[in-house]
Design a protein around this motif. Structure first.
Motif, PDB file in Angstrom:
ATOM      1  N   GLY A  38      17.513 -36.771  -5.146  1.00 30.57           N
ATOM      2  CA  GLY A  38      16.885 -38.082  -5.212  1.00 30.57           C
ATOM      3  C   GLY A  38      17.229 -38.804  -6.501  1.00 30.57           C
ATOM      4  N   VAL A  39      17.294 -38.057  -7.605  1.00 31.65           N
ATOM      5  CA  VAL A  39      17.657 -38.635  -8.896  1.00 31.65           C
ATOM      6  C   VAL A  39      19.124 -39.086  -8.869  1.00 31.65           C
ATOM      7  CG1 VAL A  39      17.878 -38.200 -11.377  1.00 31.65           C
ATOM      8  CG2 VAL A  39      15.914 -37.284 -10.125  1.00 31.65           C
ATOM      9  N   VAL A  40      19.978 -38.317  -8.219  1.00 34.24           N
ATOM     10  CA  VAL A  40      21.394 -38.697  -8.080  1.00 34.24           C
ATOM     11  C   VAL A  40      21.489 -40.049  -7.384  1.00 34.24           C
ATOM     12  CG1 VAL A  40      23.584 -38.149  -6.950  1.00 34.24           C
ATOM     13  CG2 VAL A  40      22.299 -36.346  -8.103  1.00 34.24           C
ATOM     14  N   VAL A  41      20.746 -40.234  -6.290  1.00 31.09           N
ATOM     15  CA  VAL A  41      20.760 -41.498  -5.555  1.00 31.09           C
ATOM     16  C   VAL A  41      20.331 -42.642  -6.473  1.00 31.09           C
ATOM     17  CG1 VAL A  41      19.646 -42.804  -3.687  1.00 31.09           C
ATOM     18  CG2 VAL A  41      20.410 -40.461  -3.293  1.00 31.09           C
ATOM     19  N   LEU A  42      19.263 -42.457  -7.228  1.00 33.86           N
ATOM     20  CA  LEU A  42      18.800 -43.496  -8.142  1.00 33.86           C
ATOM     21  C   LEU A  42      19.863 -43.824  -9.187  1.00 33.86           C
ATOM     22  CD1 LEU A  42      16.583 -45.408  -9.070  1.00 33.86           C
ATOM     23  CD2 LEU A  42      15.632 -43.523 -10.411  1.00 33.86           C
ATOM     24  N   GLN A  43      20.517 -42.812  -9.741  1.00 36.07           N
ATOM     25  CA  GLN A  43      21.565 -43.043 -10.744  1.00 36.07           C
ATOM     26  C   GLN A  43      22.741 -43.819 -10.161  1.00 36.07           C
ATOM     27  OE1 GLN A  43      22.064 -38.914 -11.794  1.00 36.07           O
ATOM     28  NE2 GLN A  43      20.940 -39.170 -13.713  1.00 36.07           N
ATOM     29  N   VAL A  44      23.152 -43.477  -8.953  1.00 36.67           N
ATOM     30  CA  VAL A  44      24.269 -44.173  -8.314  1.00 36.67           C
ATOM     31  C   VAL A  44      23.920 -45.646  -8.089  1.00 36.67           C
ATOM     32  CG1 VAL A  44      25.596 -44.373  -6.154  1.00 36.67           C
ATOM     33  CG2 VAL A  44      25.282 -42.140  -7.238  1.00 36.67           C
ATOM     34  N   VAL A  45      22.712 -45.912  -7.600  1.00 42.43           N
ATOM     35  CA  VAL A  45      22.300 -47.291  -7.343  1.00 42.43           C
ATOM     36  C   VAL A  45      22.200 -48.076  -8.649  1.00 42.43           C
ATOM     37  CG1 VAL A  45      20.392 -48.738  -6.526  1.00 42.43           C
ATOM     38  CG2 VAL A  45      21.177 -46.811  -5.161  1.00 42.43           C
ATOM     39  N   LEU A  46      21.650 -47.489  -9.688  1.00 40.78           N
ATOM     40  CA  LEU A  46      21.566 -48.179 -10.975  1.00 40.78           C
ATOM     41  C   LEU A  46      22.966 -48.525 -11.489  1.00 40.78           C
ATOM     42  CD1 LEU A  46      18.707 -46.204 -12.731  1.00 40.78           C
ATOM     43  CD2 LEU A  46      18.646 -48.588 -11.964  1.00 40.78           C
ATOM     44  N   ASN A  47      23.892 -47.593 -11.361  1.00 39.42           N
ATOM     45  CA  ASN A  47      25.273 -47.866 -11.780  1.00 39.42           C
ATOM     46  C   ASN A  47      25.897 -48.976 -10.948  1.00 39.42           C
ATOM     47  OD1 ASN A  47      25.416 -46.004 -13.864  1.00 39.42           O
ATOM     48  ND2 ASN A  47      26.253 -44.389 -12.587  1.00 39.42           N
ATOM     49  N   ASP A  48      25.722 -48.907  -9.640  1.00 40.64           N
ATOM     50  CA  ASP A  48      26.374 -49.849  -8.736  1.00 40.64           C
ATOM     51  C   ASP A  48      25.740 -51.234  -8.769  1.00 40.64           C
ATOM     52  OD1 ASP A  48      28.274 -50.541  -6.750  1.00 40.64           O
ATOM     53  OD2 ASP A  48      26.763 -50.246  -5.189  1.00 40.64           O
ATOM     54  N   CYS A  49      24.443 -51.307  -8.697  1.00 37.85           N
ATOM     55  CA  CYS A  49      23.760 -52.597  -8.569  1.00 37.85           C
ATOM     56  C   CYS A  49      23.464 -53.271  -9.900  1.00 37.85           C
ATOM     57  CB  CYS A  49      22.457 -52.413  -7.806  1.00 37.85           C
ATOM     58  SG  CYS A  49      22.706 -51.899  -6.107  1.00 37.85           S
ATOM     59  N   TYR A  50      23.332 -52.506 -10.949  1.00 45.99           N
ATOM     60  CA  TYR A  50      22.940 -53.082 -12.234  1.00 45.99           C
ATOM     61  C   TYR A  50      23.975 -52.870 -13.323  1.00 45.99           C
ATOM     62  CZ  TYR A  50      18.481 -53.582  -9.919  1.00 45.99           C
ATOM     63  OH  TYR A  50      17.499 -53.920  -9.028  1.00 45.99           O
ATOM     64  N   ALA A  51      25.192 -52.521 -12.924  1.00 45.34           N
ATOM     65  CA  ALA A  51      26.302 -52.333 -13.860  1.00 45.34           C
ATOM     66  C   ALA A  51      25.929 -51.405 -15.011  1.00 45.34           C
ATOM     67  CB  ALA A  51      26.802 -53.678 -14.380  1.00 45.34           C
ATOM     68  N   ARG A  52      25.222 -50.336 -14.697  1.00 51.99           N
ATOM     69  CA  ARG A  52      24.879 -49.339 -15.710  1.00 51.99           C
ATOM     70  C   ARG A  52      26.041 -48.374 -15.849  1.00 51.99           C
ATOM     71  NH1 ARG A  52      19.637 -49.951 -18.034  1.00 51.99           N
ATOM     72  NH2 ARG A  52      18.743 -51.611 -16.804  1.00 51.99           N
ATOM     73  N   ASP A  53      26.025 -47.606 -16.891  1.00 50.02           N
ATOM     74  CA  ASP A  53      27.069 -46.599 -17.110  1.00 50.02           C
ATOM     75  C   ASP A  53      26.400 -45.241 -17.253  1.00 50.02           C
ATOM     76  OD1 ASP A  53      29.611 -45.601 -17.426  1.00 50.02           O
ATOM     77  OD2 ASP A  53      29.670 -45.991 -19.570  1.00 50.02           O
ATOM     78  N   LEU A  54      25.538 -44.895 -16.303  1.00 53.16           N
ATOM     79  CA  LEU A  54      24.826 -43.626 -16.346  1.00 53.16           C
ATOM     80  C   LEU A  54      25.739 -42.498 -15.853  1.00 53.16           C
ATOM     81  CD1 LEU A  54      21.459 -44.712 -14.713  1.00 53.16           C
ATOM     82  CD2 LEU A  54      21.905 -44.394 -17.147  1.00 53.16           C
ATOM     83  N   VAL A  55      25.587 -41.348 -16.448  1.00 52.35           N
ATOM     84  CA  VAL A  55      26.253 -40.161 -15.925  1.00 52.35           C
ATOM     85  C   VAL A  55      25.486 -39.746 -14.681  1.00 52.35           C
ATOM     86  CG1 VAL A  55      26.796 -37.746 -16.387  1.00 52.35           C
ATOM     87  CG2 VAL A  55      27.000 -39.429 -18.222  1.00 52.35           C
ATOM     88  N   VAL A  56      26.177 -39.581 -13.565  1.00 47.32           N
ATOM     89  CA  VAL A  56      25.524 -39.172 -12.320  1.00 47.32           C
ATOM     90  C   VAL A  56      25.490 -37.646 -12.307  1.00 47.32           C
ATOM     91  CG1 VAL A  56      25.582 -39.292  -9.800  1.00 47.32           C
ATOM     92  CG2 VAL A  56      26.287 -41.265 -11.164  1.00 47.32           C
ATOM     93  N   ASP A  57      24.375 -37.103 -12.819  1.00 41.42           N
ATOM     94  CA  ASP A  57      24.234 -35.656 -12.941  1.00 41.42           C
ATOM     95  C   ASP A  57      22.959 -35.128 -12.296  1.00 41.42           C
ATOM     96  OD1 ASP A  57      22.348 -36.594 -14.700  1.00 41.42           O
ATOM     97  OD2 ASP A  57      23.198 -35.633 -16.474  1.00 41.42           O
ATOM     98  N   GLY A  58      22.136 -36.014 -11.751  1.00 46.60           N
ATOM     99  CA  GLY A  58      20.908 -35.574 -11.102  1.00 46.60           C
ATOM    100  C   GLY A  58      19.770 -35.250 -12.049  1.00 46.60           C
ATOM    101  N   VAL A  59      19.948 -35.564 -13.342  1.00 44.44           N
ATOM    102  CA  VAL A  59      18.891 -35.281 -14.333  1.00 44.44           C
ATOM    103  C   VAL A  59      18.335 -36.592 -14.831  1.00 44.44           C
ATOM    104  CG1 VAL A  59      18.357 -34.225 -16.555  1.00 44.44           C
ATOM    105  CG2 VAL A  59      20.020 -33.157 -15.036  1.00 44.44           C
TER     106      VAL A  59
END
Length: 92
Positions: free
Chosen positions: A71-92
């Motif tokens: 679930g955290v992975v999904v949130l990270q992917v959406v934040l990166n995609d929709c809000y131009a974030r540069d989060l590491v998608v690691d599920g943490v």
């Protein structure tokens, strides 16, 4: 509303709800289980992934600092995609 906007809206609302629940005393937070997985949701605009709790299948679950799950992975992917974030998608 396009799929990206819908996904951002759903997950944004979940993040706001999560933030307010995490800030509350323990008993209020305990009312919702931890999001521990993610599932595909299909709408008229397409299919997207959404965090949920496997124990009940409910989307009424929380994520907070230090949580790890798909679930955290999904949130990270959406934040990166929709809000131009540069989060590491690691599920943490």
């Amino acid at each position: 509303m396009n799929l990206r906007a819908k996904t951002a809206s759903v997950l944004g609302a979940a993040a706001i709800a999560t933030a307010s629940l995490v800030a509350m005393p323990g008993t209020a937070h305990a009312a919702y289980p931890k999001c521990d997985s993610a599932k595909n949701i299909t709408t008229a605009d397409g299919t997207f992934r959404q965090p949920y709790y496997t124990g009940t299948g409910s989307r009424n679950c929380v994520m907070g600092s230090g949580y790890t799950s798909p679930g955290v992975v999904v949130l990270q992917v959406v934040l990166n995609d929709c809000y131009a974030r540069d989060l590491v998608v690691d599920g943490v």
